[in-house]
Motif scaffolding. Structure first.
Motif, PDB file in Angstrom:
ATOM      1  N   ILE A 154      36.035  67.355   1.636  1.00  0.00           N
ATOM      2  CA  ILE A 154      36.877  67.838   2.716  1.00  0.00           C
ATOM      3  C   ILE A 154      36.063  68.756   3.620  1.00  0.00           C
ATOM      4  CG2 ILE A 154      39.021  69.059   3.249  1.00  0.00           C
ATOM      5  CD1 ILE A 154      38.503  68.131  -0.328  1.00  0.00           C
ATOM      6  N   TYR A 166      36.525  71.902   6.367  1.00  0.00           N
ATOM      7  CA  TYR A 166      37.395  72.934   6.900  1.00  0.00           C
ATOM      8  C   TYR A 166      36.695  73.650   8.051  1.00  0.00           C
ATOM      9  CZ  TYR A 166      40.803  72.765   3.077  1.00  0.00           C
ATOM     10  OH  TYR A 166      41.785  72.371   2.192  1.00  0.00           O
ATOM     11  N   GLY A 178      42.051  82.129   8.822  1.00  0.00           N
ATOM     12  CA  GLY A 178      41.743  81.419   7.584  1.00  0.00           C
ATOM     13  C   GLY A 178      41.236  80.020   7.878  1.00  0.00           C
ATOM     14  N   PRO A 179      40.576  79.400   6.908  1.00  0.00           N
ATOM     15  CA  PRO A 179      40.089  78.035   7.100  1.00  0.00           C
ATOM     16  C   PRO A 179      41.231  77.062   7.399  1.00  0.00           C
ATOM     17  CG  PRO A 179      39.083  79.047   5.169  1.00  0.00           C
ATOM     18  CD  PRO A 179      40.174  79.959   5.607  1.00  0.00           C
ATOM     19  N   PHE A 223      42.116  72.852   7.569  1.00  0.00           N
ATOM     20  CA  PHE A 223      41.729  71.491   7.196  1.00  0.00           C
ATOM     21  C   PHE A 223      41.401  70.665   8.436  1.00  0.00           C
ATOM     22  CE2 PHE A 223      41.904  67.710   4.570  1.00  0.00           C
ATOM     23  CZ  PHE A 223      42.333  66.721   5.427  1.00  0.00           C
ATOM     24  N   ARG A 270      36.066  68.140  -4.539  1.00  0.00           N
ATOM     25  CA  ARG A 270      36.977  68.202  -5.675  1.00  0.00           C
ATOM     26  C   ARG A 270      36.455  67.292  -6.769  1.00  0.00           C
ATOM     27  NH1 ARG A 270      42.905  65.749  -6.555  1.00  0.00           N
ATOM     28  NH2 ARG A 270      41.592  64.001  -7.174  1.00  0.00           N
ATOM     29  N   LEU A 275      39.233  73.094  -5.543  1.00  0.00           N
ATOM     30  CA  LEU A 275      38.101  72.777  -4.681  1.00  0.00           C
ATOM     31  C   LEU A 275      36.941  73.741  -4.905  1.00  0.00           C
ATOM     32  CD1 LEU A 275      39.997  72.233  -1.304  1.00  0.00           C
ATOM     33  CD2 LEU A 275      39.318  70.510  -2.981  1.00  0.00           C
ATOM     34  N   PHE A 305      33.891  75.179  -2.611  1.00  0.00           N
ATOM     35  CA  PHE A 305      33.480  75.251  -1.211  1.00  0.00           C
ATOM     36  C   PHE A 305      31.989  75.507  -1.086  1.00  0.00           C
ATOM     37  CE2 PHE A 305      37.356  75.346   1.332  1.00  0.00           C
ATOM     38  CZ  PHE A 305      38.328  75.512   0.358  1.00  0.00           C
ATOM     39  N   ARG A 350      51.808  74.776  -5.161  1.00  0.00           N
ATOM     40  CA  ARG A 350      50.531  75.309  -5.623  1.00  0.00           C
ATOM     41  C   ARG A 350      50.051  76.431  -4.711  1.00  0.00           C
ATOM     42  NH1 ARG A 350      47.294  70.048  -7.938  1.00  0.00           N
ATOM     43  NH2 ARG A 350      48.936  69.478  -9.393  1.00  0.00           N
ATOM     44  N   TYR A 377      46.890  79.658  -4.304  1.00  0.00           N
ATOM     45  CA  TYR A 377      45.527  80.013  -4.692  1.00  0.00           C
ATOM     46  C   TYR A 377      45.165  81.365  -4.091  1.00  0.00           C
ATOM     47  CZ  TYR A 377      45.520  74.869  -4.922  1.00  0.00           C
ATOM     48  OH  TYR A 377      45.842  73.560  -5.169  1.00  0.00           O
ATOM     49  N   TYR A 398      41.504  83.280  -3.009  1.00  0.00           N
ATOM     50  CA  TYR A 398      40.058  83.194  -2.847  1.00  0.00           C
ATOM     51  C   TYR A 398      39.528  84.516  -2.300  1.00  0.00           C
ATOM     52  CZ  TYR A 398      40.455  78.028  -2.833  1.00  0.00           C
ATOM     53  OH  TYR A 398      40.688  76.706  -3.154  1.00  0.00           O
ATOM     54  N   LEU A 438      33.720  80.540   0.066  1.00  0.00           N
ATOM     55  CA  LEU A 438      34.978  80.902  -0.578  1.00  0.00           C
ATOM     56  C   LEU A 438      34.857  80.684  -2.077  1.00  0.00           C
ATOM     57  CD1 LEU A 438      37.130  79.090   2.028  1.00  0.00           C
ATOM     58  CD2 LEU A 438      37.529  81.454   1.415  1.00  0.00           C
ATOM     59  N   TYR A 470      44.521  80.539  -9.539  1.00  0.00           N
ATOM     60  CA  TYR A 470      45.372  79.544  -8.934  1.00  0.00           C
ATOM     61  C   TYR A 470      46.593  79.305  -9.808  1.00  0.00           C
ATOM     62  CZ  TYR A 470      42.837  76.254 -12.020  1.00  0.00           C
ATOM     63  OH  TYR A 470      42.266  75.614 -13.107  1.00  0.00           O
ATOM     64  N   PHE A 490      49.851  76.467 -10.336  1.00  0.00           N
ATOM     65  CA  PHE A 490      50.421  75.168  -9.992  1.00  0.00           C
ATOM     66  C   PHE A 490      51.935  75.215  -9.943  1.00  0.00           C
ATOM     67  CE2 PHE A 490      46.525  73.648  -9.371  1.00  0.00           C
ATOM     68  CZ  PHE A 490      45.839  72.997 -10.386  1.00  0.00           C
ATOM     69  N   PHE A 527      41.702  85.519   0.805  1.00  0.00           N
ATOM     70  CA  PHE A 527      42.572  84.506   1.375  1.00  0.00           C
ATOM     71  C   PHE A 527      43.501  83.934   0.315  1.00  0.00           C
ATOM     72  CE2 PHE A 527      41.092  84.056   5.636  1.00  0.00           C
ATOM     73  CZ  PHE A 527      39.737  84.361   5.610  1.00  0.00           C
ATOM     74  N   HIS A 578      46.933  67.247  -2.613  1.00  0.00           N
ATOM     75  CA  HIS A 578      46.912  68.640  -3.037  1.00  0.00           C
ATOM     76  C   HIS A 578      45.569  69.304  -2.801  1.00  0.00           C
ATOM     77  CE1 HIS A 578      45.052  66.871  -6.573  1.00  0.00           C
ATOM     78  NE2 HIS A 578      46.056  66.060  -6.621  1.00  0.00           N
ATOM     79  N   TYR A 579      44.558  68.519  -2.393  1.00  0.00           N
ATOM     80  CA  TYR A 579      43.278  69.133  -2.028  1.00  0.00           C
ATOM     81  C   TYR A 579      43.309  69.639  -0.592  1.00  0.00           C
ATOM     82  CZ  TYR A 579      42.990  64.463  -0.146  1.00  0.00           C
ATOM     83  OH  TYR A 579      43.270  63.305   0.512  1.00  0.00           O
ATOM     84  N   GLU A 580      44.335  69.305   0.171  1.00  0.00           N
ATOM     85  CA  GLU A 580      44.488  69.804   1.529  1.00  0.00           C
ATOM     86  C   GLU A 580      45.217  71.132   1.439  1.00  0.00           C
ATOM     87  OE1 GLU A 580      46.179  67.058   4.275  1.00  0.00           O
ATOM     88  OE2 GLU A 580      46.532  68.586   5.818  1.00  0.00           O
ATOM     89  N   GLN A 581      44.452  72.195   1.584  1.00  0.00           N
ATOM     90  CA  GLN A 581      45.000  73.529   1.383  1.00  0.00           C
ATOM     91  C   GLN A 581      45.255  74.215   2.714  1.00  0.00           C
ATOM     92  OE1 GLN A 581      42.677  75.698  -1.507  1.00  0.00           O
ATOM     93  NE2 GLN A 581      42.762  74.019  -2.977  1.00  0.00           N
ATOM     94  N   PHE A 593      45.713  77.817   4.524  1.00  0.00           N
ATOM     95  CA  PHE A 593      45.279  79.189   4.286  1.00  0.00           C
ATOM     96  C   PHE A 593      46.057  80.188   5.123  1.00  0.00           C
ATOM     97  CE2 PHE A 593      41.439  78.992   1.669  1.00  0.00           C
ATOM     98  CZ  PHE A 593      41.218  77.632   1.645  1.00  0.00           C
ATOM     99  N   GLY A 594      46.229  81.372   4.544  1.00  0.00           N
ATOM    100  CA  GLY A 594      46.758  82.489   5.296  1.00  0.00           C
ATOM    101  C   GLY A 594      45.684  83.106   6.169  1.00  0.00           C
TER     102      GLY A 594
END
Lengths: 112, 115
Positions: free
Chosen positions: A34, A36, A43-44, A46, A93, A100, A102, B31, B33, B35, B43, B48, B50, B90, B101-104, B106-107
């Motif tokens: 992925i 980012y 924040g990062p 996607f 992943r 993940l 990074f 989910r 997380y 970081y 990062l 984490y 679930f 983060f 679920h790998y597409e996260q 972020f705040g």
């Protein structure tokens, strides 16, 4: 804004050029990769992903290439714009893992 | 992303103090997380979760603890802050039901400085 990477590799391009950002990954068993984008103070975000059974995937102005032989991933940005200036991270992943890993990031600077 | 909020956005604290960073999300994701980001290190995953009853350590959990108070809330605590915990923190979410679920998401991050 926030300083997210004082020691990052930096790619400087002119507006309108194509940009290529590279990433080496470590786990040959990773099944998703992925990209980012992180703008200053945020924040990062996607951008695009590619599955390990593919070698190329295209999005809007972006293309990701995957070379599993040398464990290399690249992000190509066409007609780079000033708004593309940011830090770009690749992430992988591993199979069986639900999280993940990074990379350290590359800073892209686009000048007018 | 306004769907994932973090408070506070900036915090300066002294060595030895307890501090809590909070994360809330309105995305309905299961989910979540935490970081930390340091210059040149990218990062790194701290913890984490679930779901509310499933919390796991990441690669750098020492010195940190977490609480998943509800599906929408995930807080990170530093029981006794030390200067090398100075970093950007983060929170992120992802959705197992989407199959991505790998597409996260972020705040905006919390800048923590420990003096």
């Amino acid at each position: 804004g926030e300083s997210v990477g004082l020691h990052l590799p930096t790619l400087s391009v002119q507006e309108g050029d194509n940009s290529i950002i590279n990433c080496a990954y470590s786990n040959s068993a990773s099944d998703y990769f992925i990209w980012y984008k992180q703008e200053s103070g945020k924040g990062p975000q996607f951008i695009i992903d590619i599955r390990s059974n593919m070698d190329k995937r295209q999005g809007q102005r972006v293309t990701v290439l995957l070379n599993k032989t040398v464990k290399h991933l690249s992000l190509q940005i066409a007609a780079t714009q000033p708004g593309d200036s940011a830090v770009y991270f690749c992430a992988e992943r591993g199979t069986g893992f639900q999280k993940l890993v990074f990379g350290t990031g590359t800073r892209l600077l686009v000048s007018p | 992303d306004a769907d994932v909020t973090q408070t506070p956005r900036n915090r300066i604290t002294k060595t030895g103090k307890r501090i809590m960073l909070e994360c809330s999300q309105t995305k309905g994701h299961d989910r979540m997380y935490w970081y930390r980001q340091d210059p040149g290190l990218g990062l790194r995953l701290i913890y984490y979760s679930f779901d509310v009853k499933d919390i796991n350590k990441g690669e750098i959990s020492d010195g940190y603890s977490v609480s998943r108070q509800a599906q929408a809330k995930f807080s990170l605590s530093l029981e006794s802050a030390i200067p090398n915990q100075t970093a950007l923190y983060f929170c992120a979410t992802s959705d197992k039901a989407s199959g991505r679920h790998y597409e996260q998401y972020f705040g905006p991050g919390t800048r923590l400085t420990v003096t």
